[in-house]
Design an enzyme around this catalytic site. Sequence first.
Site, PDB file in Angstrom:
ATOM      1  N   LEU A  33      26.384  25.417  60.996  1.00 22.17           N
ATOM      2  CA  LEU A  33      27.032  25.065  59.740  1.00 22.17           C
ATOM      3  C   LEU A  33      27.279  26.271  58.847  1.00 22.17           C
ATOM      4  O   LEU A  33      26.477  27.200  58.798  1.00 22.17           O
ATOM      5  CB  LEU A  33      26.175  24.034  59.001  1.00 22.17           C
ATOM      6  CG  LEU A  33      25.849  22.769  59.807  1.00 22.17           C
ATOM      7  CD1 LEU A  33      24.933  21.850  59.013  1.00 22.17           C
ATOM      8  CD2 LEU A  33      27.109  22.037  60.229  1.00 22.17           C
ATOM      9  N   GLU A  35      29.742  27.451  54.956  1.00 26.14           N
ATOM     10  CA  GLU A  35      30.102  26.951  53.635  1.00 26.14           C
ATOM     11  C   GLU A  35      31.189  25.877  53.685  1.00 26.14           C
ATOM     12  O   GLU A  35      31.274  25.027  52.799  1.00 26.14           O
ATOM     13  CB  GLU A  35      30.561  28.107  52.740  1.00 26.14           C
ATOM     14  CG  GLU A  35      29.432  29.022  52.278  1.00 26.14           C
ATOM     15  CD  GLU A  35      29.163  30.157  53.268  1.00 26.14           C
ATOM     16  OE1 GLU A  35      29.637  30.080  54.424  1.00 26.14           O
ATOM     17  OE2 GLU A  35      28.491  31.126  52.880  1.00 26.14           O
ATOM     18  N   GLY A  36      32.018  25.916  54.718  1.00 23.58           N
ATOM     19  CA  GLY A  36      33.024  24.869  54.869  1.00 23.58           C
ATOM     20  C   GLY A  36      32.373  23.510  55.081  1.00 23.58           C
ATOM     21  O   GLY A  36      32.731  22.520  54.430  1.00 23.58           O
ATOM     22  N   HIS A  37      31.396  23.457  55.993  1.00 27.98           N
ATOM     23  CA  HIS A  37      30.655  22.211  56.216  1.00 27.98           C
ATOM     24  C   HIS A  37      29.915  21.791  54.951  1.00 27.98           C
ATOM     25  O   HIS A  37      29.855  20.613  54.601  1.00 27.98           O
ATOM     26  CB  HIS A  37      29.637  22.383  57.343  1.00 27.98           C
ATOM     27  CG  HIS A  37      30.228  22.712  58.674  1.00 27.98           C
ATOM     28  ND1 HIS A  37      30.086  23.944  59.271  1.00 27.98           N
ATOM     29  CD2 HIS A  37      30.969  21.969  59.524  1.00 27.98           C
ATOM     30  CE1 HIS A  37      30.703  23.940  60.431  1.00 27.98           C
ATOM     31  NE2 HIS A  37      31.252  22.762  60.612  1.00 27.98           N
ATOM     32  N   GLY A 147      37.333  18.501  57.367  1.00 28.27           N
ATOM     33  CA  GLY A 147      37.964  19.659  56.749  1.00 28.27           C
ATOM     34  C   GLY A 147      39.437  19.766  57.107  1.00 28.27           C
ATOM     35  O   GLY A 147      39.837  19.460  58.238  1.00 28.27           O
ATOM     36  N   GLN A 148      40.235  20.253  56.171  1.00 29.83           N
ATOM     37  CA  GLN A 148      41.665  20.443  56.394  1.00 29.83           C
ATOM     38  C   GLN A 148      41.950  21.581  57.371  1.00 29.83           C
ATOM     39  O   GLN A 148      43.042  21.654  57.928  1.00 29.83           O
ATOM     40  CB  GLN A 148      42.370  20.700  55.053  1.00 29.83           C
ATOM     41  CG  GLN A 148      43.864  20.947  55.146  1.00 29.83           C
ATOM     42  CD  GLN A 148      44.632  19.793  55.778  1.00 29.83           C
ATOM     43  OE1 GLN A 148      44.378  18.642  55.452  1.00 29.83           O
ATOM     44  NE2 GLN A 148      45.555  20.110  56.688  1.00 29.83           N
ATOM     45  N   LYS A 184      36.798  29.839  57.183  1.00 31.79           N
ATOM     46  CA  LYS A 184      35.450  29.715  57.731  1.00 31.79           C
ATOM     47  C   LYS A 184      35.506  28.940  59.051  1.00 31.79           C
ATOM     48  O   LYS A 184      36.151  27.901  59.160  1.00 31.79           O
ATOM     49  CB  LYS A 184      34.551  28.954  56.754  1.00 31.79           C
ATOM     50  CG  LYS A 184      34.312  29.670  55.435  1.00 31.79           C
ATOM     51  CD  LYS A 184      33.110  30.577  55.524  1.00 31.79           C
ATOM     52  CE  LYS A 184      32.760  31.158  54.159  1.00 31.79           C
ATOM     53  NZ  LYS A 184      31.597  32.053  54.214  1.00 31.79           N
ATOM     54  N   SER A 186      32.918  28.316  62.832  1.00 34.01           N
ATOM     55  CA  SER A 186      31.764  28.673  63.659  1.00 34.01           C
ATOM     56  C   SER A 186      32.143  29.715  64.703  1.00 34.01           C
ATOM     57  O   SER A 186      31.306  30.526  65.114  1.00 34.01           O
ATOM     58  CB  SER A 186      31.200  27.422  64.344  1.00 34.01           C
ATOM     59  OG  SER A 186      30.831  26.456  63.386  1.00 34.01           O
TER      60      SER A 186
END
Length: 280
Positions: A33, A35-37, A147-148, A184, A186
């Site tokens: 995970l 910052e997007g998550h 997320g977009q 962002k 993974s």
Amino acid sequence: MKIVETIEEVRKQVKEWKKQGLSVGLVPTMGYLHEGHQSLMEAAGKENDKVVVSIFVNPMQFGPTEDLAEYPRDLDHDAKVCEKAGVDLIFHPEPEEMYAPDFCSFVDMTGLTEGLCGKTRPIHFRGVCTVVNKLFNIVQPDRAYFGQKDGQQLAVVRRMVRDLNMDIEIIGCPIVREEDGLAKSSRNTYLSQEERKAALILAKTIRLGEEMAKTEKDAQKVIEAMKKNIETEPLAKIDYVEAVDAVSMEPVKTLDGECMLAMAVYIGKTRLIDNTLLNA
């Protein structure tokens, strides 16, 4: 915060919450995970009484030559991110918990899944739709957060929920970027120092597309300019750059209605995606 590995444990906890009249938000993830998550979890926390995060690297959405074995995993790190974001429950099943040895039922889709990432990853969205459907059935959330950055995936999940009459609200959340603009992901951990610098070409090209689209409505002209910009980076290899309708994922000729400029680009061996919504 609880961490559970079985479907039975998740259902038991959610039933207890529902008896108390509490709403439940779900954030489906494959872990590692960032910052997007975290932004998805925080959005879920604001709009629901309880938040469930699933952490499951879904083998069904990886092709035979893709990075299933190498996909980054770190449950300790993920648990800290979830706890900081106020998550109530982590569902972290093994593949055997999600798929019986004789599993043979799938959720498939035509149209939306055939272009963009679906061209080079033909089994990907079948795996996404199947596992998301399973997670919705297991958790029974009121809302689910995506997320977009995975713009096609978001459109696919929304269509699946509509077509199959699922009583779930799908919430799309904005792309979270590094300070230098890189979206962002993974998979950013795969990049060498040199590749990390080269990867900035994606964000720069997205910005170019956004600026051009303010005055240029011919989609092909914008796409060609974006491709030429990517080609200035020696480490970049284009998978696709396209302009599509934001709902149907069909290619568009003019950038008038709500549409999406989307790209997938290899930086070295790492495939990265990015997009921007226009006229949203």
